[in-house]
Design an enzyme around this catalytic site. Sequence first.
Site, PDB file in Angstrom:
ATOM      1  N   GLN A   1       8.163 -21.213 -48.754  1.00  0.00           N
ATOM      2  CA  GLN A   1       8.328 -22.388 -47.900  1.00  0.00           C
ATOM      3  C   GLN A   1       8.348 -23.640 -48.767  1.00  0.00           C
ATOM      4  O   GLN A   1       7.382 -23.885 -49.511  1.00  0.00           O
ATOM      5  CB  GLN A   1       7.160 -22.435 -46.917  1.00  0.00           C
ATOM      6  CG  GLN A   1       7.291 -23.456 -45.819  1.00  0.00           C
ATOM      7  CD  GLN A   1       6.029 -23.512 -44.976  1.00  0.00           C
ATOM      8  OE1 GLN A   1       4.923 -23.481 -45.502  1.00  0.00           O
ATOM      9  NE2 GLN A   1       6.174 -23.591 -43.676  1.00  0.00           N
TER      10      GLN A   1
ATOM     11  N   TYR B   1       8.121 -27.142 -48.367  1.00  0.00           N
ATOM     12  CA  TYR B   1       7.809 -28.267 -47.473  1.00  0.00           C
ATOM     13  C   TYR B   1       7.103 -29.390 -48.249  1.00  0.00           C
ATOM     14  O   TYR B   1       7.622 -30.476 -48.415  1.00  0.00           O
ATOM     15  CB  TYR B   1       6.903 -27.810 -46.325  1.00  0.00           C
ATOM     16  CG  TYR B   1       7.609 -27.129 -45.171  1.00  0.00           C
ATOM     17  CD1 TYR B   1       8.898 -26.614 -45.308  1.00  0.00           C
ATOM     18  CD2 TYR B   1       6.982 -27.001 -43.932  1.00  0.00           C
ATOM     19  CE1 TYR B   1       9.534 -25.988 -44.240  1.00  0.00           C
ATOM     20  CE2 TYR B   1       7.619 -26.381 -42.859  1.00  0.00           C
ATOM     21  CZ  TYR B   1       8.890 -25.872 -43.017  1.00  0.00           C
ATOM     22  OH  TYR B   1       9.496 -25.254 -41.964  1.00  0.00           O
ATOM     23  N   SER B   2       5.870 -29.122 -48.718  1.00  0.00           N
ATOM     24  CA  SER B   2       5.033 -30.176 -49.306  1.00  0.00           C
ATOM     25  C   SER B   2       5.641 -30.718 -50.587  1.00  0.00           C
ATOM     26  O   SER B   2       6.313 -30.003 -51.336  1.00  0.00           O
ATOM     27  CB  SER B   2       3.643 -29.631 -49.632  1.00  0.00           C
ATOM     28  OG  SER B   2       2.976 -29.279 -48.454  1.00  0.00           O
TER      29      SER B   2
ATOM     30  N   SER C   1       3.626 -21.189 -52.181  1.00  0.00           N
ATOM     31  CA  SER C   1       3.096 -19.828 -52.340  1.00  0.00           C
ATOM     32  C   SER C   1       4.246 -18.866 -52.591  1.00  0.00           C
ATOM     33  O   SER C   1       5.330 -19.036 -52.033  1.00  0.00           O
ATOM     34  CB  SER C   1       2.336 -19.403 -51.090  1.00  0.00           C
ATOM     35  OG  SER C   1       1.240 -20.257 -50.892  1.00  0.00           O
TER      36      SER C   1
ATOM     37  N   GLU D   1       1.713 -19.505 -33.466  1.00  0.00           N
ATOM     38  CA  GLU D   1       0.391 -19.114 -32.970  1.00  0.00           C
ATOM     39  C   GLU D   1      -0.446 -18.416 -34.046  1.00  0.00           C
ATOM     40  O   GLU D   1       0.047 -17.597 -34.794  1.00  0.00           O
ATOM     41  CB  GLU D   1       0.526 -18.179 -31.765  1.00  0.00           C
ATOM     42  CG  GLU D   1       1.591 -18.574 -30.774  1.00  0.00           C
ATOM     43  CD  GLU D   1       1.443 -19.995 -30.276  1.00  0.00           C
ATOM     44  OE1 GLU D   1       0.429 -20.652 -30.581  1.00  0.00           O
ATOM     45  OE2 GLU D   1       2.364 -20.450 -29.591  1.00  0.00           O
TER      46      GLU D   1
ATOM     47  N   SER E   1      -4.342 -29.845 -42.917  1.00  0.00           N
ATOM     48  CA  SER E   1      -5.765 -29.956 -43.271  1.00  0.00           C
ATOM     49  C   SER E   1      -6.623 -30.093 -42.013  1.00  0.00           C
ATOM     50  O   SER E   1      -6.117 -30.342 -40.916  1.00  0.00           O
ATOM     51  CB  SER E   1      -5.968 -31.195 -44.152  1.00  0.00           C
ATOM     52  OG  SER E   1      -5.739 -32.357 -43.381  1.00  0.00           O
TER      53      SER E   1
ATOM     54  N   GLU F   1      -8.377 -32.484 -41.185  1.00  0.00           N
ATOM     55  CA  GLU F   1      -8.216 -33.827 -40.630  1.00  0.00           C
ATOM     56  C   GLU F   1      -6.949 -33.895 -39.763  1.00  0.00           C
ATOM     57  O   GLU F   1      -6.945 -34.513 -38.702  1.00  0.00           O
ATOM     58  CB  GLU F   1      -8.159 -34.861 -41.762  1.00  0.00           C
ATOM     59  CG  GLU F   1      -9.498 -35.088 -42.468  1.00  0.00           C
ATOM     60  CD  GLU F   1      -9.974 -33.882 -43.277  1.00  0.00           C
ATOM     61  OE1 GLU F   1      -9.128 -33.100 -43.771  1.00  0.00           O
ATOM     62  OE2 GLU F   1     -11.207 -33.715 -43.408  1.00  0.00           O
TER      63      GLU F   1
END
Lengths: 371, 401
Positions: free
Chosen positions: B119, B121-122, B154, B237, B375, B377
């Site tokens: 993935q 994304y970040s 990952s 989910e 996260s 938060e």
Amino acid sequence: MDFSFSSDQQLLKNSARAFLDEHVKPALVRSLIDDPRGESEALWKEMAQLGWLGLSLPEEHGGSGLGMVETAILLEEMGRAALPAPYLPTILAARAIAEAGTPEQQQRWLPAIATGSARATIAFLDNDLSWDLSTATATRAVGAPDRWRLSGAKRFVPWAHVADVILVPARSQKGLSLFFVDPSTAGITMSPAPLMDVAGRWSTLALDQVSVTEMLGPSGQVGALLNSVVLCGAVGAAAGMLGAARRCLDMAVSYAKVREQFGQPIGSFQAIRHKCAEMLLEVENSHAATYYAAWALDAKSEDHAVAASVAKAYVGDAARKVCSEAIQVHGGIGFTWEYDLHLYFKHAKALEAMYGDGDHHRELIVRQVAG
Amino acid sequence: MDLNYSPEDVAFREKTRRWLEENVPRQDLKTLDERKAWHRTLYEAGYVGMLWPKEYGGWGATPMQQAIVQDEMARIGAPPPINGLGIGFIGPTIIVHGTDQQKQRYLRKMLTAEEIWCQLYSEPNAGSDLASLKTRAEDTGDHFVVNGQKIWTSSGPIADWGILLCRTDLKVPKHKGISCFLLNMRQPGVEVRPLKQITGLSLFSEVFMTNARAEKDDLIGRLSQGWEIAQTTLGYERGANSLGRVTRYAISYHQLVHAAKELKRGGRPLIDDPVVRARLGKMYAELEVQRYAGLRVLSGLNKGETPGAASSITKLSYTEFEKRFYETALEILGPWGQQMVAGEDFEEVDTSSGEPGTFATAFLWSRAGTIYSGSSEVQKNIIGERVLGLPKEVRADRIAR
């Protein structure tokens, strides 16, 4: 596998919520603070008519034969309303009588409890304050076989001052036994033990050669019975704390939506929003813990005793946190007598100490899972 | 309310247990080929892609069956399948948003782990604020050219394909100019550099894209629909993993109890110390509550309910619990708890939770859960806004300039 309430259970919850919202407003709770009985006879009678008092009693004695899940549903709603009533002590005593009483004893007490004409309680604690009753009970029963004299002290007995019968654990020659005690018997001195909870009442009992003639359950062998009733009390108290916590969460969230500081609702600040999110997490986990345990008691599942202790230990911590944080979210207004938050905060706190506190149940858990 | 497993579920569990006992590899899987072979065996037995529709090669199983399989695999300590991100997140995204051609091309090879997915994304400057990502994709007419850097990827070194979020329109507000592509990782413009994490292992990477090529056919959804697509991916989910996860914690808990019986302090076993007992009691209560809450979510999923934003409660709950659990474990174990390798003198520092290793490894691992995949938060913001309905915060990037 279905963790959600059945439609009957949901109906019970909805009707309990509707009834308590209408009849047990904070103003009613406050009006009973200075009342010597601290409860409402009219309300008790209505609860009987709704079938709440006989909810878990056998049908042949005027009950509905339902289980701990339904009982917990009611107790959660009662906790949410901070209902001042001897409901939990009465149904625990009734449960003991239904489980261990003779047909005569059941006939004498269960229909009377179901119809609201009798209230009952159990005097669990001695001066020792341990909920491990089989070792801690120091109150003595002398005599036999059909007349005993009880002497000792009982502490923090919930709603004893309005009870028509008090079940008193005492140590006889044969071991731990349980006695039916009429509160008006000579030799009993009852004094209030005022507590901060405005929805509960405790009494201290001094027993001096109190004459009793009736025993509940096998002579000298009621340890298991009492332990199982304590576990029901623990799950019942967890349900009450869950209800109080949910009320506090609802109030905090509503307040955070409308209270403005720095030109915006305080709920828009992460400091407040994150608190509310953590409170919801604790409430949802408490729901899972309470109803898992209630179901486990009904199903007599292998882990029912651990589950009951888990519920009491976890929900006690969670409710304390949620109710306290609700006060923090409110700020100054939450510290006032005028504002209703403290009713639920105190109610949860009182239940935390009953039927074994967190420390007691954590030890029970470790004994069962680690030896 | 009935928490008994149905007779079908009990039978399915028994069948699964028997199959695993017969088929779980006796030796550790060392090479990628060995792990792929085990994955393939699991898939053919019906234990991978369980929730995928049959038309795409899945098994159309129930969430309860999937949870049972994960539970049994945790119980026996079976190695997991390898394409977790692909099968759990990326494949379902392609099923919802992809073209028929994309489904034909990618899904089956994903299921069988012929192709491994990651993935993208970040980015270094787009973590919780993912929508501020800067990787660009420019339309050259024939294809898109991608430039930028991704991080915390990952399976980066073993991935054949990645799902990529990148900026395709600079002129619109940040959430509106993002597109979603499937990117071939095996091309000269993509460089993967392993990142060493606090456990000492390198299970994730940085990915540098320099004039990398993204095909027009590999655009997922419409141009500039990327943010919306990412939201459905993040909203996947989390319930079906609940039983297996709790079982791993439970195994670890009992290993901790065993260690507390073996270790002595001041001449008596730790398990006799009331402070240790209180801590163990608290952790068991919390562990069981994770299980009950997991069952509750699972029973909802099994009835077709979608928890949506409420799945943030689940993620927040278990990741925060995991940290408290291993913190407690290390406090109880004292200096023994800090060993990264079990010695012969005290093997009880080993735990089977998560990656194989000691309690120290698991303790270090537990710091990741409250950061990855949104996260704690971020989860609390989601819970506050979307579950409790609290007002949105005033954010600098939302104020019209």
